[in-house]
Each structure stands twice: as structure tokens, then as C-alpha cells.
Design an enzyme around this catalytic site. Structure first.
Site, PDB file in Angstrom:
ATOM      1  N   HIS A   1      35.130 -17.107  -8.405  1.00  0.00           N
ATOM      2  CA  HIS A   1      34.565 -16.904  -9.743  1.00  0.00           C
ATOM      3  C   HIS A   1      34.687 -18.148 -10.611  1.00  0.00           C
ATOM      4  CE1 HIS A   1      34.721 -12.615  -8.687  1.00  0.00           C
ATOM      5  NE2 HIS A   1      33.840 -12.435  -9.650  1.00  0.00           N
TER       6      HIS A   1
ATOM      7  N   LYS B   1      37.303 -16.535 -16.110  1.00  0.00           N
ATOM      8  CA  LYS B   1      37.630 -15.137 -15.809  1.00  0.00           C
ATOM      9  C   LYS B   1      39.116 -14.899 -16.041  1.00  0.00           C
ATOM     10  CE  LYS B   1      37.002 -11.643 -12.174  1.00  0.00           C
ATOM     11  NZ  LYS B   1      36.595 -10.627 -13.161  1.00  0.00           N
TER      12      LYS B   1
HETATM   13  N1  LIG Z   1      30.761  -4.929 -13.567  1.00  0.00           N
HETATM   14  C1  LIG Z   1      30.103  -6.093 -13.510  1.00  0.00           C
HETATM   15  O1  LIG Z   1      29.050  -6.211 -12.856  1.00  0.00           O
HETATM   16  C2  LIG Z   1      30.642  -7.256 -14.264  1.00  0.00           C
HETATM   17  C3  LIG Z   1      31.817  -7.134 -14.927  1.00  0.00           C
HETATM   18  N2  LIG Z   1      32.325  -8.170 -15.658  1.00  0.00           N
HETATM   19  C4  LIG Z   1      33.544  -7.873 -16.405  1.00  0.00           C
HETATM   20  O2  LIG Z   1      33.180  -7.668 -17.776  1.00  0.00           O
HETATM   21  C5  LIG Z   1      34.238  -8.086 -18.628  1.00  0.00           C
HETATM   22  C6  LIG Z   1      33.710  -9.103 -19.628  1.00  0.00           C
HETATM   23  O3  LIG Z   1      33.289 -10.255 -18.947  1.00  0.00           O
HETATM   24  P1  LIG Z   1      32.676 -11.533 -19.726  1.00  0.00           P
HETATM   25  O4  LIG Z   1      31.485 -11.122 -20.502  1.00  0.00           O
HETATM   26  O5  LIG Z   1      32.549 -12.598 -18.713  1.00  0.00           O
HETATM   27  O6  LIG Z   1      33.887 -11.882 -20.722  1.00  0.00           O
HETATM   28  P2  LIG Z   1      33.849 -12.604 -22.131  1.00  0.00           P
HETATM   29  O7  LIG Z   1      35.253 -13.027 -22.421  1.00  0.00           O
HETATM   30  O8  LIG Z   1      32.765 -13.632 -22.155  1.00  0.00           O
HETATM   31  O9  LIG Z   1      33.439 -11.443 -23.153  1.00  0.00           O
HETATM   32  C7  LIG Z   1      34.286 -10.423 -23.600  1.00  0.00           C
HETATM   33  C8  LIG Z   1      33.885 -10.105 -25.034  1.00  0.00           C
HETATM   34  O10 LIG Z   1      34.587  -8.956 -25.462  1.00  0.00           O
HETATM   35  C9  LIG Z   1      34.973  -9.152 -26.805  1.00  0.00           C
HETATM   36  N3  LIG Z   1      36.031  -8.209 -27.171  1.00  0.00           N
HETATM   37  C10 LIG Z   1      37.358  -8.307 -26.948  1.00  0.00           C
HETATM   38  N4  LIG Z   1      37.986  -7.240 -27.454  1.00  0.00           N
HETATM   39  C11 LIG Z   1      37.036  -6.447 -28.004  1.00  0.00           C
HETATM   40  C12 LIG Z   1      37.055  -5.201 -28.685  1.00  0.00           C
HETATM   41  N5  LIG Z   1      38.199  -4.544 -28.909  1.00  0.00           N
HETATM   42  N6  LIG Z   1      35.875  -4.671 -29.099  1.00  0.00           N
HETATM   43  C13 LIG Z   1      34.700  -5.311 -28.891  1.00  0.00           C
HETATM   44  N7  LIG Z   1      34.626  -6.506 -28.267  1.00  0.00           N
HETATM   45  C14 LIG Z   1      35.784  -7.055 -27.822  1.00  0.00           C
HETATM   46  C15 LIG Z   1      35.381 -10.626 -26.855  1.00  0.00           C
HETATM   47  O11 LIG Z   1      35.433 -11.123 -28.197  1.00  0.00           O
HETATM   48  C16 LIG Z   1      34.269 -11.238 -26.030  1.00  0.00           C
HETATM   49  O12 LIG Z   1      33.152 -11.587 -26.841  1.00  0.00           O
HETATM   50  C17 LIG Z   1      35.331  -8.620 -17.695  1.00  0.00           C
HETATM   51  O13 LIG Z   1      36.248  -7.593 -17.423  1.00  0.00           O
HETATM   52  C18 LIG Z   1      34.554  -8.981 -16.435  1.00  0.00           C
HETATM   53  O14 LIG Z   1      35.330  -8.983 -15.282  1.00  0.00           O
HETATM   54  C19 LIG Z   1      31.688  -9.370 -15.718  1.00  0.00           C
HETATM   55  C20 LIG Z   1      30.529  -9.569 -15.032  1.00  0.00           C
HETATM   56  C21 LIG Z   1      29.893  -8.531 -14.251  1.00  0.00           C
HETATM   57  O1  LIG Z   2      34.327 -11.677 -14.640  1.00  0.00           O
HETATM   58  C1  LIG Z   2      33.276 -11.785 -13.958  1.00  0.00           C
HETATM   59  O2  LIG Z   2      32.508 -12.762 -14.085  1.00  0.00           O
HETATM   60  C2  LIG Z   2      32.927 -10.716 -13.019  1.00  0.00           C
HETATM   61  N1  LIG Z   2      33.654  -9.631 -13.013  1.00  0.00           N
HETATM   62  C3  LIG Z   2      33.478  -8.506 -12.175  1.00  0.00           C
HETATM   63  C4  LIG Z   2      34.642  -8.382 -11.223  1.00  0.00           C
HETATM   64  O3  LIG Z   2      35.788  -8.675 -11.602  1.00  0.00           O
HETATM   65  O4  LIG Z   2      34.436  -7.961 -10.077  1.00  0.00           O
HETATM   66  C5  LIG Z   2      32.139  -8.491 -11.483  1.00  0.00           C
HETATM   67  C6  LIG Z   2      31.678  -9.845 -11.033  1.00  0.00           C
HETATM   68  O5  LIG Z   2      32.472 -10.250  -9.961  1.00  0.00           O
HETATM   69  C7  LIG Z   2      31.730 -10.850 -12.173  1.00  0.00           C
END
Ligand SMILES: NC(=O)C1=CN([C@@H]2O[C@H](COP(=O)(O)OP(=O)(O)OC[C@H]3O[C@@H](n4cnc5c(N)ncnc54)[C@H](O)[C@@H]3O)[C@@H](O)[C@H]2O)C=CC1
Ligand SMILES: O=C(O)C1=N[C@H](C(=O)O)C[C@H](O)C1
Length: 248
Positions: free
Chosen positions: A133, A137
Site C-alpha cells: 500500500h 495508510k
Molecule cells: N473498503 C475499501 O475498498 C477501502 C477502504 N479504505 C479504508 O478507508 C479508510 C479511509 O481511507 P483514506 O480515505 O485513505 O484515509 P484518509 O486519511 O485520507 O481519510 C480519512 C478522513 O476521515 C476524516 N475523519 C477522521 N475522523 C472523522 C470523524 N470522526 N468524522 C468524520 N470524518 C473523520 C479525516 O479527517 C480524513 O479526512 C481507511 O480505513 C482505509 O483503510 C481505503 C480504500 C479502499
Molecule cells: O487504506 C487503503 O488505501 C486501503 N484500505 C483497504 C484495506 O485496508 O484493505 C482497502 C484497500 O486495500 C485500500
């Protein structure tokens, strides 16, 4: 039109989701909230579905609030273990009609990679997972890698597979990765990457590698929008986007 709100809207995934929802003809983006915003913004805007891409440490409070207020949730945020899922099931039991989708990965290819890995698991003595990643992350191993390991472990249990061979008795701590239900998971953090995973299977005289690459966060959007459309008619807890895909 389904009224959709995004939590974590200023983050990498939240911002991408806001764009995707706004561009969808059958969805309306009614709220885009981030850290510091009051959750009452969701009810004020009349949100029917919330998409949560926040952080593992805040997502449970967000979901408790949404369920309590009768709002469906589509959750990409990581950090879900059996204890958290049990808590959600109990909260949803008290609110019949409300649906929550927890999707470790919204990319169709990643869902297929997990399914193919579960299928292959019973045929190989050895298996290890490498997740790769971007370095921003915050959690390791990834939610996808954890879920893949759980699915493989379940398939191995059902097939009565023996322990994975590994003669390591000495060396540096951490050199063999994390142990998720007996499956070794290795994490790489590298600038330039988005989200990637390899599942390596091995047996006498052969190996099989199943690899998936997300090159751009747009790769998650078809799955997010599918989740939003389907969760409205799917009460209770759903874990994994595969339940909304016709994979048979
Ligand atoms: N299921 C999937 O397909 C995917 C899951 N993810 C997951 O999604 C999550 C976020 O990933 P990213 O966008 O890369 O992180 P990021 O750090 O860019 O965004 C997280 C956002 O949440 C906000 N935040 C924090 N606490 C909050 C609250 N109490 N209320 C509202 N907003 C709040 C932060 O200020 C930030 O803007 C991670 O857990 C990541 O692993 C990421 C990519 C794909
Ligand atoms: O944080 C990410 O970027 C991602 N988070 C998810 C995970 O932890 O599996 C999904 C994807 O891998 C991207």
C-alpha cells in the site's frame, strides 16, 4: 433518488466518493462531513445512506449514531474484528429495517481475488499473503489482507488441512510477518503504490500466485455505488461486497 451522505469527505476515499455520488443519476449527495462536523448534519440533510471512509478509531461511534437514527451505512473503513461485528449485529437487531454493509474492499477485482484465494486454499500446503500500500495508510495489515486470511483459514479448516510448514525457530522478530488465524501476512508501504495484494500458494513442485492491483481510487467506486443502491433493501449486517455480486 437515494439521498447519500459521506463521512470522511475530505479524505482520499471520501473525496472520490463524493465525486462518484454526485455524478450518479440516481443518487443525490446531501451532506459531505469530516472531522469536527456534527453528525446531526446527516439527519438535517435527510440522508438515507451514509458512506463511511474515516478511521478505525471513530467508525464504531459513527455507525452507532447512524443505526440509532435509522440511517443505512456502507462502510469502507477498516478495523473490523468479530467483536465489532457482534456489536453491530446487536445494534441492528434493535433497529429492524436498517442495513449496514462492511466491505473490506470495494474493488471488484479484489473481491474476486479473495474468492479465488478461498477456492484455491484447500489444494495447497503452504500459503502466505503480501499486501502492498501507499505509505499514508495508518493500519496494518490491511483490512483486505485480514479478510483474505480469514477466508483462507476457514477453507483450510473445512478441508482439514494440516499446519502450514515453517521451520523458523530463530531470527529477528517480525521477519515472518503477522499471524492472522495461522496465515502469515506481510505488509509493504511504498510511495507510488495505491492498494495491491499477492496471495502465494505452494505445494510440491508448484506455486500459484493470485495478484490484484488497484492503480487508482476510482477502482473502488463501482463497488461503493453498488453498495449504496443495494443496502437500502438489505436490512441487518452484510460483510463483504461479494454478497451483492452474482458470483455463482
Ligand atoms: N473498503 C475499501 O475498498 C477501502 C477502504 N479504505 C479504508 O478507508 C479508510 C479511509 O481511507 P483514506 O480515505 O485513505 O484515509 P484518509 O486519511 O485520507 O481519510 C480519512 C478522513 O476521515 C476524516 N475523519 C477522521 N475522523 C472523522 C470523524 N470522526 N468524522 C468524520 N470524518 C473523520 C479525516 O479527517 C480524513 O479526512 C481507511 O480505513 C482505509 O483503510 C481505503 C480504500 C479502499
Ligand atoms: O487504506 C487503503 O488505501 C486501503 N484500505 C483497504 C484495506 O485496508 O484493505 C482497502 C484497500 O486495500 C485500500
Amino acid at each position: 433518488m437515494i439521498k447519500v451522505a459521506v463521512l470522511g469527505a475530505k479524505g482520499k476515499m471520501g473525496a472520490q466518493t463524493c465525486q462518484a455520488v454526485a455524478a450518479a443519476g440516481d443518487l443525490e449527495l446531501v451532506a459531505a462531513l469530516d472531522q469536527g462536523d456534527e453528525l446531526t448534519g446527516l439527519t438535517d440533510a435527510g440522508a438515507e445512506v451514509v458512506v463511511d471512509f474515516t478511521r478505525p478509531e471513530v467508525v464504531m461511534d459513527n455507525l452507532a449514531w447512524c443505526i440509532e437514527h435509522g440511517i443505512h451505512a456502507v462502510v469502507g473503513t477498516t478495523g473490523f474484528d468479530e467483536e465489532r461485528l457482534a456489536t453491530l449485529r446487536a445494534q441492528l437487531d434493535a433497529k429492524p429495517g436498517v442495513g449496514v454493509l462492511i466491505a473490506p474492499n470495494f474493488s471488484i477485482g479484489a473481491v474476486l481475488m479473495m474468492q479465488f484465494s478461498a477456492q484455491a486454499a484447500r489444494y495447497y500446503e503452504s500459503v502466505e499473503i503480501i499486501e502492498l500500500h501507499h505509505p499514508d495508510k495508518v493500519d496494518a495489515p490491511s483490512g483486505t489482507a485480514r479478510r483474505t486470511a480469514e477466508l483462507i483459514a476457514e477453507a483450510r479448516r473445512e478441508a482439514d488441512s494440516g499446519p502450514i510448514p515453517d521451520a523458523t525457530t530463530t531470527g529477528l522478530e517480525g521477519a515472518r510477518g503477522a499471524d492472522v488465524e495461522g496465515i502469515r501476512v506481510h505488509g509493504i508501504r511504498l510511495r507510488g503504490l495505491v492498494a495491491h495484494q499477492e496471495v502465494l500458494f505452494g505445494d510440491i513442485g508448484e506455486t500459484l500466485t493470485i495478484r490484484h492491483d488497484s492503480m487508482h481510487r476510482e477502482s473502488f467506486m463501482a463497488g461503493v455505488l453498488l453498495g449504496v443502491r443495494r443496502i437500502v433493501g438489505t436490512p441487518g449486517l452484510t460483510v463483504g461486497l461479494e454478497h451483492f455480486l452474482d458470483l455463482s
